[in-house]
Write a protein that holds these residues in place. Sequence first.
Motif, PDB file in Angstrom:
ATOM      1  N   HIS A  47       0.630  -1.164   0.069  1.00 17.60           N
ATOM      2  CA  HIS A  47       0.270   0.011  -0.202  1.00 17.60           C
ATOM      3  C   HIS A  47       0.914   1.338   0.087  1.00 17.60           C
ATOM      4  O   HIS A  47       1.955   1.357   0.657  1.00 17.60           O
ATOM      5  CB  HIS A  47      -0.952  -0.015   1.280  1.00 17.60           C
ATOM      6  N   ASP A  71       0.437   7.594  -2.128  1.00 14.98           N
ATOM      7  CA  ASP A  71       0.105   8.326  -3.418  1.00 14.98           C
ATOM      8  C   ASP A  71       0.935   7.489  -4.301  1.00 14.98           C
ATOM      9  O   ASP A  71       1.766   6.717  -4.091  1.00 14.98           O
ATOM     10  CB  ASP A  71       0.313   9.614  -3.201  1.00 14.98           C
ATOM     11  N   ALA A  72       0.828   8.028  -5.510  1.00 12.93           N
ATOM     12  CA  ALA A  72       1.613   7.024  -6.546  1.00 12.93           C
ATOM     13  C   ALA A  72       3.004   7.730  -6.859  1.00 12.93           C
ATOM     14  O   ALA A  72       3.553   7.121  -7.650  1.00 12.93           O
ATOM     15  CB  ALA A  72       0.653   7.534  -8.123  1.00 12.93           C
ATOM     16  N   ILE A  77      -4.482   4.642 -12.645  1.00 12.13           N
ATOM     17  CA  ILE A  77      -4.172   5.215 -11.349  1.00 12.13           C
ATOM     18  C   ILE A  77      -4.769   6.844 -11.417  1.00 12.13           C
ATOM     19  O   ILE A  77      -5.340   6.869 -10.509  1.00 12.13           O
ATOM     20  CB  ILE A  77      -2.359   5.134 -11.216  1.00 12.13           C
ATOM     21  N   TRP A 109      -7.182   5.920  -8.359  1.00  6.13           N
ATOM     22  CA  TRP A 109      -6.512   5.837  -7.179  1.00  6.13           C
ATOM     23  C   TRP A 109      -6.794   7.321  -6.869  1.00  6.13           C
ATOM     24  O   TRP A 109      -6.980   8.492  -7.479  1.00  6.13           O
ATOM     25  CB  TRP A 109      -5.207   5.870  -7.606  1.00  6.13           C
ATOM     26  N   PRO A 110      -6.982   7.544  -5.265  1.00  5.04           N
ATOM     27  CA  PRO A 110      -7.037   6.322  -4.435  1.00  5.04           C
ATOM     28  C   PRO A 110      -8.339   5.911  -4.469  1.00  5.04           C
ATOM     29  O   PRO A 110      -9.208   6.357  -4.746  1.00  5.04           O
ATOM     30  CB  PRO A 110      -6.825   7.157  -3.246  1.00  5.04           C
ATOM     31  N   THR A 113      -6.314  -2.477  -7.208  1.00  6.01           N
ATOM     32  CA  THR A 113      -4.641  -3.018  -7.169  1.00  6.01           C
ATOM     33  C   THR A 113      -4.279  -3.759  -8.315  1.00  6.01           C
ATOM     34  O   THR A 113      -4.775  -4.300  -9.078  1.00  6.01           O
ATOM     35  CB  THR A 113      -4.697  -4.366  -5.977  1.00  6.01           C
ATOM     36  N   ARG A 131      -1.364  -0.934  -4.149  1.00  7.16           N
ATOM     37  CA  ARG A 131      -2.607  -0.097  -3.995  1.00  7.16           C
ATOM     38  C   ARG A 131      -2.368   1.202  -3.329  1.00  7.16           C
ATOM     39  O   ARG A 131      -1.959   1.327  -2.425  1.00  7.16           O
ATOM     40  CB  ARG A 131      -3.853  -1.074  -3.427  1.00  7.16           C
ATOM     41  N   CYS A 132      -3.186   1.904  -3.686  1.00  3.29           N
ATOM     42  CA  CYS A 132      -3.228   3.289  -2.753  1.00  3.29           C
ATOM     43  C   CYS A 132      -4.994   3.440  -2.351  1.00  3.29           C
ATOM     44  O   CYS A 132      -5.695   3.781  -3.083  1.00  3.29           O
ATOM     45  CB  CYS A 132      -3.028   4.422  -3.530  1.00  3.29           C
ATOM     46  N   ARG A 177      -4.179   6.323   4.559  1.00  2.00           N
ATOM     47  CA  ARG A 177      -3.300   7.095   3.844  1.00  2.00           C
ATOM     48  C   ARG A 177      -2.405   7.885   4.790  1.00  2.00           C
ATOM     49  O   ARG A 177      -1.136   7.928   4.662  1.00  2.00           O
ATOM     50  CB  ARG A 177      -4.041   8.095   2.844  1.00  2.00           C
ATOM     51  N   SER A 190     -10.376  -5.050  -2.598  1.00  4.44           N
ATOM     52  CA  SER A 190      -9.995  -4.382  -4.002  1.00  4.44           C
ATOM     53  C   SER A 190     -10.162  -5.222  -5.169  1.00  4.44           C
ATOM     54  O   SER A 190      -9.914  -6.579  -5.043  1.00  4.44           O
ATOM     55  CB  SER A 190      -8.818  -3.710  -3.836  1.00  4.44           C
TER      56      SER A 190
END
Length: 338
Positions: free
Chosen positions: A64, A67-68, A85, A89-90, A94, A117-118, A125, A177
Motif C-alpha cells: 500500500h 500516493d503514486a 491510476i 486512485w486512491p 490493486t 494499491r493506494c 493514507r 479491492s
Amino acid sequence: MDTILTPPSEEMLLKAADIIRAGGLVGFPTETVYGLGGDATNESAVRAIFHAKGRPADNPLIVHVADAEKLPMLCRVTQTAERLISAFWPGPLTLLMQKTPLVPDVTTAGLASVAVRCPAHPIARRLIALSGTFIAAPSANLSGRPSPTTAAHVYADMKGRIPMILDGGACQVGVESTVCDLTGDVPVILRPGAVTRDMIASEVGDCLVAGSVMRPLREGESAPSPGMKHRHYAPKGKLTIVRGEKKRVIDTISRLYDQADNACILCGESRIKCYRNRICRILGDTPEEAENHLFTLLREMDDRGIAHIFAEGFAESDDSLAVMNRMARAAAFDIIDV
Ligand code: TXA
Ligand code: MG
C-alpha cells in the motif's frame, strides 16, 4: 501480547507509525476491508504478517502506498497503469506490475510481480505517510475466515497476536479491492471488486476477467492468483446460493429451509415478508448492498452456530461479479439456478 483497540487519534496514529517503523504490525481501516499492516520492505515484519494470519507463504501481499509518487521505487510503472491510476486512485483497485529489488521476495511470495494499491481511506493514507515506508497489508482476518469489515472483527481474529488496531468504523465497500494484472498485453482481473471490468475497459479500451473467477479451478489448471487456490471465506455452516426468477427463488429457498435444521436465509430487505416467519437476515436488494453486508453476515452465522445458510444470488453482470465471486467461493460453488 496485549492488543490495544483505539480510535485513530493523531496521537495513536503516530504510535501506530512507530510500531510499523520498528517492524511491528497494526490493524487499520481501508475503504474495502481492514488491513493487517507491516513494513513491506522489512523481511521480518512481512514474515510476522504471514505468521499472525496463519497465511500460507506462497500467497503474496499487496503493498500500500500513500500516493503514486514513489511507485517507481516498487515497480516498473506501465502506461496502462498511469491511466488507471489517474482514473481510480486512491480507491479499491490493486495493480500488478514487475517488481523492483526494493521489494523483498517474501512480500511477493517469490513472484516477479508486485501488487500495489493506494487506499482511499484517510486513516490508511495518513498511517502510510506517517510511517514513511510502504505498508504490506493483507486483509486482517485469520487465514480462511471472512475479511474483517469492522475493528471488532479484527479484534476477534487478531487479539493477542498484534499490538494495535485502529478503529475507523465500518468499511464503506465491504469486499476487497479489484486485483488487476498489468504484466501482459491486456489487463486481466484476477479478483473482481468495486472497480469493475467495464470501468477499467472504458479507461484503457480492453480488460479480461480470469476464467476461474466464477468457477472452481479445473484439474491441472493453475490459479491466476495464488490467493484463488486457497479456500476462502468459508462459513462453518453449509452455504447454498439460489438465483433466478424471483418467485422460484423464494419457493426453492423456503422449501430447502423447511427441510433443514438450524437454518437461516440471507435475502433482499424487500423480500423478507415473502419468507413469512422463517429466520432471515438482510443481505441486500442490490449487489452493492450485499457487498456491504456479506462478510459481517458470514461471521454472524458462525457466531450463532447456523448449520444451513440459504442465500439469494444475483444474476451475473458487471456489477454483481465481485459479490458473486465471494459468495460462490463461500458456498464452495453450490449454486442452484431456478
Ligand atoms: O482491499 C484489499 O485489497 C485489502 C485491503 C487491506 O487493502 N487487502 C487484501 O489483501 O485483500 P489479501 O492479501 O487478503 O488479498 C490479496 C490478493 C490475494 O488473492 C493474492 O494472492 C493476490 O492479491 N496477489 C497479491 N500479490 C500478487 C501477485 N504478485 N501476483 C498475483 N496475485 C497477487
Ligand atoms: Mg484476504
